[in-house]
Design an enzyme around this catalytic site. Structure first.
Site, PDB file in Angstrom:
ATOM      1  N   ASP A  74       1.420  34.864  21.953  1.00 60.55           N
ATOM      2  CA  ASP A  74       0.620  34.843  23.169  1.00 60.55           C
ATOM      3  C   ASP A  74      -0.024  36.215  23.353  1.00 60.55           C
ATOM      4  O   ASP A  74       0.243  37.153  22.605  1.00 60.55           O
ATOM      5  CB  ASP A  74       1.451  34.436  24.370  1.00 60.55           C
ATOM      6  CG  ASP A  74       2.653  35.340  24.588  1.00 60.55           C
ATOM      7  OD1 ASP A  74       2.698  36.421  23.977  1.00 60.55           O
ATOM      8  OD2 ASP A  74       3.548  34.971  25.360  1.00 60.55           O
ATOM      9  N   SER A  75      -0.875  36.335  24.338  1.00 57.66           N
ATOM     10  CA  SER A  75      -1.652  37.576  24.489  1.00 57.66           C
ATOM     11  C   SER A  75      -0.915  38.656  25.249  1.00 57.66           C
ATOM     12  O   SER A  75      -1.302  39.821  25.219  1.00 57.66           O
ATOM     13  CB  SER A  75      -2.958  37.266  25.225  1.00 57.66           C
ATOM     14  OG  SER A  75      -2.691  36.908  26.570  1.00 57.66           O
ATOM     15  N   GLY A  76       0.149  38.285  25.966  1.00 55.47           N
ATOM     16  CA  GLY A  76       0.824  39.229  26.852  1.00 55.47           C
ATOM     17  C   GLY A  76       0.359  39.123  28.288  1.00 55.47           C
ATOM     18  O   GLY A  76       0.961  39.706  29.187  1.00 55.47           O
ATOM     19  N   GLY A  77      -0.709  38.373  28.510  1.00 59.80           N
ATOM     20  CA  GLY A  77      -1.262  38.268  29.857  1.00 59.80           C
ATOM     21  C   GLY A  77      -0.305  37.669  30.866  1.00 59.80           C
ATOM     22  O   GLY A  77      -0.180  38.167  31.987  1.00 59.80           O
ATOM     23  N   PHE A  78       0.385  36.610  30.482  1.00 57.57           N
ATOM     24  CA  PHE A  78       1.296  35.958  31.419  1.00 57.57           C
ATOM     25  C   PHE A  78       2.392  36.918  31.868  1.00 57.57           C
ATOM     26  O   PHE A  78       2.761  36.965  33.040  1.00 57.57           O
ATOM     27  CB  PHE A  78       1.912  34.709  30.783  1.00 57.57           C
ATOM     28  CG  PHE A  78       2.879  33.997  31.685  1.00 57.57           C
ATOM     29  CD1 PHE A  78       2.428  33.182  32.703  1.00 57.57           C
ATOM     30  CD2 PHE A  78       4.249  34.167  31.540  1.00 57.57           C
ATOM     31  CE1 PHE A  78       3.315  32.529  33.560  1.00 57.57           C
ATOM     32  CE2 PHE A  78       5.145  33.525  32.380  1.00 57.57           C
ATOM     33  CZ  PHE A  78       4.670  32.706  33.389  1.00 57.57           C
ATOM     34  N   CYS A 106      22.473  15.959  15.455  1.00 54.66           N
ATOM     35  CA  CYS A 106      22.336  17.396  15.221  1.00 54.66           C
ATOM     36  C   CYS A 106      23.685  18.003  14.841  1.00 54.66           C
ATOM     37  O   CYS A 106      24.744  17.372  14.965  1.00 54.66           O
ATOM     38  CB  CYS A 106      21.764  18.105  16.452  1.00 54.66           C
ATOM     39  SG  CYS A 106      22.942  18.404  17.788  1.00 54.66           S
ATOM     40  N   ASP A 112      -6.101  36.691  28.990  1.00 57.95           N
ATOM     41  CA  ASP A 112      -6.665  36.000  30.150  1.00 57.95           C
ATOM     42  C   ASP A 112      -5.932  36.428  31.413  1.00 57.95           C
ATOM     43  O   ASP A 112      -4.869  37.035  31.356  1.00 57.95           O
ATOM     44  CB  ASP A 112      -6.557  34.483  29.979  1.00 57.95           C
ATOM     45  CG  ASP A 112      -5.110  34.003  29.905  1.00 57.95           C
ATOM     46  OD1 ASP A 112      -4.252  34.780  29.402  1.00 57.95           O
ATOM     47  OD2 ASP A 112      -4.821  32.884  30.343  1.00 57.95           O
ATOM     48  N   ASP A 119       4.776  24.631  24.038  1.00 63.87           N
ATOM     49  CA  ASP A 119       5.863  25.611  23.917  1.00 63.87           C
ATOM     50  C   ASP A 119       6.499  25.800  25.281  1.00 63.87           C
ATOM     51  O   ASP A 119       5.854  25.568  26.311  1.00 63.87           O
ATOM     52  CB  ASP A 119       5.342  26.970  23.426  1.00 63.87           C
ATOM     53  CG  ASP A 119       4.797  27.798  24.584  1.00 63.87           C
ATOM     54  OD1 ASP A 119       5.515  28.688  25.068  1.00 63.87           O
ATOM     55  OD2 ASP A 119       3.665  27.531  25.048  1.00 63.87           O
ATOM     56  N   GLY A 172      -2.399  28.229  32.777  1.00 63.85           N
ATOM     57  CA  GLY A 172      -2.336  28.145  34.230  1.00 63.85           C
ATOM     58  C   GLY A 172      -1.669  26.896  34.760  1.00 63.85           C
ATOM     59  O   GLY A 172      -1.824  26.558  35.941  1.00 63.85           O
ATOM     60  N   GLN A 196      -8.840  28.208  31.811  1.00 59.14           N
ATOM     61  CA  GLN A 196      -8.228  28.376  33.125  1.00 59.14           C
ATOM     62  C   GLN A 196      -9.048  27.607  34.165  1.00 59.14           C
ATOM     63  O   GLN A 196      -9.953  26.870  33.816  1.00 59.14           O
ATOM     64  CB  GLN A 196      -8.149  29.871  33.470  1.00 59.14           C
ATOM     65  CG  GLN A 196      -7.140  30.654  32.631  1.00 59.14           C
ATOM     66  CD  GLN A 196      -5.696  30.389  33.027  1.00 59.14           C
ATOM     67  OE1 GLN A 196      -5.409  29.646  33.972  1.00 59.14           O
ATOM     68  NE2 GLN A 196      -4.756  31.000  32.302  1.00 59.14           N
ATOM     69  N   CYS A 201      26.309  17.891  17.715  1.00 58.70           N
ATOM     70  CA  CYS A 201      26.852  16.570  18.042  1.00 58.70           C
ATOM     71  C   CYS A 201      27.697  15.988  16.919  1.00 58.70           C
ATOM     72  O   CYS A 201      28.636  15.227  17.168  1.00 58.70           O
ATOM     73  CB  CYS A 201      25.706  15.624  18.389  1.00 58.70           C
ATOM     74  SG  CYS A 201      24.896  16.043  19.961  1.00 58.70           S
ATOM     75  N   HIS A 245      21.386  22.157  20.016  1.00 61.69           N
ATOM     76  CA  HIS A 245      21.209  20.763  20.431  1.00 61.69           C
ATOM     77  C   HIS A 245      19.893  20.558  21.177  1.00 61.69           C
ATOM     78  O   HIS A 245      19.148  19.605  20.895  1.00 61.69           O
ATOM     79  CB  HIS A 245      22.367  20.300  21.307  1.00 61.69           C
ATOM     80  CG  HIS A 245      22.102  18.967  21.933  1.00 61.69           C
ATOM     81  ND1 HIS A 245      22.291  17.777  21.272  1.00 61.69           N
ATOM     82  CD2 HIS A 245      21.597  18.643  23.160  1.00 61.69           C
ATOM     83  CE1 HIS A 245      21.918  16.780  22.048  1.00 61.69           C
ATOM     84  NE2 HIS A 245      21.501  17.278  23.203  1.00 61.69           N
TER      85      HIS A 245
END
Length: 379
Positions: A94-98, A308, A148, A268, A218, A191, A311, A337
């Site tokens: 990601d860009s780091g913006g969040f 898995c 962004d 994600d 967003g 956005q 389990c 899991h």
């Protein structure tokens, strides 16, 4: 040749959902897909080999956190993020913006970028579209994200309009700064909040710049799920059919299915790993909080329908014991899991698209998972 290429395999006749393949410099993966989040160049408690067993073709790492620690120059010297973390499949950063907008109490937005404080030590920092691209170029991820602005929900129309216009200008600056388009694909981020005309404007601005892929940002920031679904519905028609579509920060089972139905290819979220650390598990019968007293003598698997590692080998009683005593192995078992559950869910979604029965699959899954029950405790 572009670094990222989308291949459409089939469209579900019931819903229009897409079955496809995204080709990257580090291999290809089928879509719709869920990307495990490895914020600090590791998916918490998981080894790369675990993720390969789950058939993960791509994971996500965080530009902001890696910029702060250990620093993008160190990762560049290591030969890039793939070599640094021993992962030979695709990586999205990601860009780091969040993080800038969510972690820092102090931030000042201007046309050049954002002034903010390091959430670890309070140091003053500045992140611009050019800096975000520089860091990601050093990391060497297969898919990079444009820088962004991530406005809080809800936001006024006027603020959101100015923000969208700024994000479009930042996207163009980032594209010009991109130094490795031959082996790193840069995605634009649409956005516009819940406003249909602003989402359309944002999408059209970014499509005109001809990014190799597009994400919808967003969302999953506090809005009701019906609002999120409506935004996806009126946004995806403005995105190119021959390029991947990525819905950022979404990872609950219902939202993965609803997103795929509305034409999303990539998802994600930290949800499966975060709730796992609290002993909360996703199962075919719905949410299970394994710390509960009723599991103290429950020697059955977390989910009888799951095959898995957790389990197949360990009981609810044992996992409960590990979580309650804060043993690291317990975190590994619950995380394993939950990730496996979502990866397997997306495999089932892809198969349903192949068979033109995704809507039927949704109804069956929602019924069994418990989404249709009154007052259901879901994610």
């Amino acid at each position: 040749m572009t670094a990222i290429r989308y291949e459409l395999i089939k469209t579900d006749k019931q819903t229009g959902a897409r079955l496809g393949i995204v080709h990257t410099p580090h291999g290809s993966f089928e879509t719709p897909t869920f990307m495990p989040v490895g914020t600090q160049a590791t998916v918490k408690t998981m080894a790369p080999e675990d993720l390969k067993v789950m058939e993960a073709g791509i994971i996500l790492s965080n530009t902001y956190h890696l910029w702060l620690r250990p620093g993008h120059e160190i990762i560049r010297e290591a030969g890039g993020l793939h070599k640094f973390m021993n992962w030979d499949r695709a990586i999205l950063t990601d860009s780091g913006g969040f993080q800038v907008f969510s972690l820092s109490e102090f931030r000042q937005i201007e046309e050049e970028g954002v002034h903010f404080r390091n959430h670890l030590n309070g140091d003053k920092l500045f992140l611009s579209p050019e800096k975000a691209i520089e860091v990601q170029n050093a990391l060497g991820s297969d898919i990079m994200m444009s820088f962004d602005e991530c406005p809080a929900y809800p936001a006024t129309y006027d603020y959101m309009k100015a923000s969208v216009e700024r994000t479009s200008r930042w996207a163009e600056r980032g594209l010009k700064a991109h130094a490795r388009p031959q082996d790193q694909g840069l995605f634009g981020i649409v956005q516009g909040g819940e406003f249909e005309d602003l989402r359309k404007m944002s999408a059209q601005d970014l499509v005109s710049l001809d990014f190799p892929g597009y994400s919808i940002g967003g969302l999953s920031v506090g809005e009701p799920k019906d609002v999120m679904n409506r935004v996806i519905e009126f946004t995806t028609p403005h995105l190119p059919a021959n390029k991947p579509r990525y819905l950022m920060g979404v990872g609950s089972p219902d939202s993965l299915i609803d997103g795929a139905i509305r034409g999303i290819d990539m998802f994600d979220c930290v949800l499966p790993t975060r709730i796992a650390r609290n002993g909360t598990l996703m199962t075919s019968q719905g949410r299970l909080v394994v710390k509960g007293a009723k599991y103290e003598r429950d020697f059955g698997p977390i989910d009888p329908k799951c095959d898995c590692y957790t389990c197949k080998n360990y009981s609810r009683a044992y996992v409960r014991h590990l979580i309650r005593t804060e043993e690291t192995f317990g975190l590994r078992l619950t995380t394993y899991h939950n990730l496996y559950f979502l990866m397997n869910l997306m495999k089932q979604v892809r198969q349903a698209i192949r068979e033109d029965r995704l809507l039927d699959f949704k109804h069956e899954f929602f019924e069994e998972y418990g989404y249709n029950k009154p007052n259901a405790k879901n994610f």
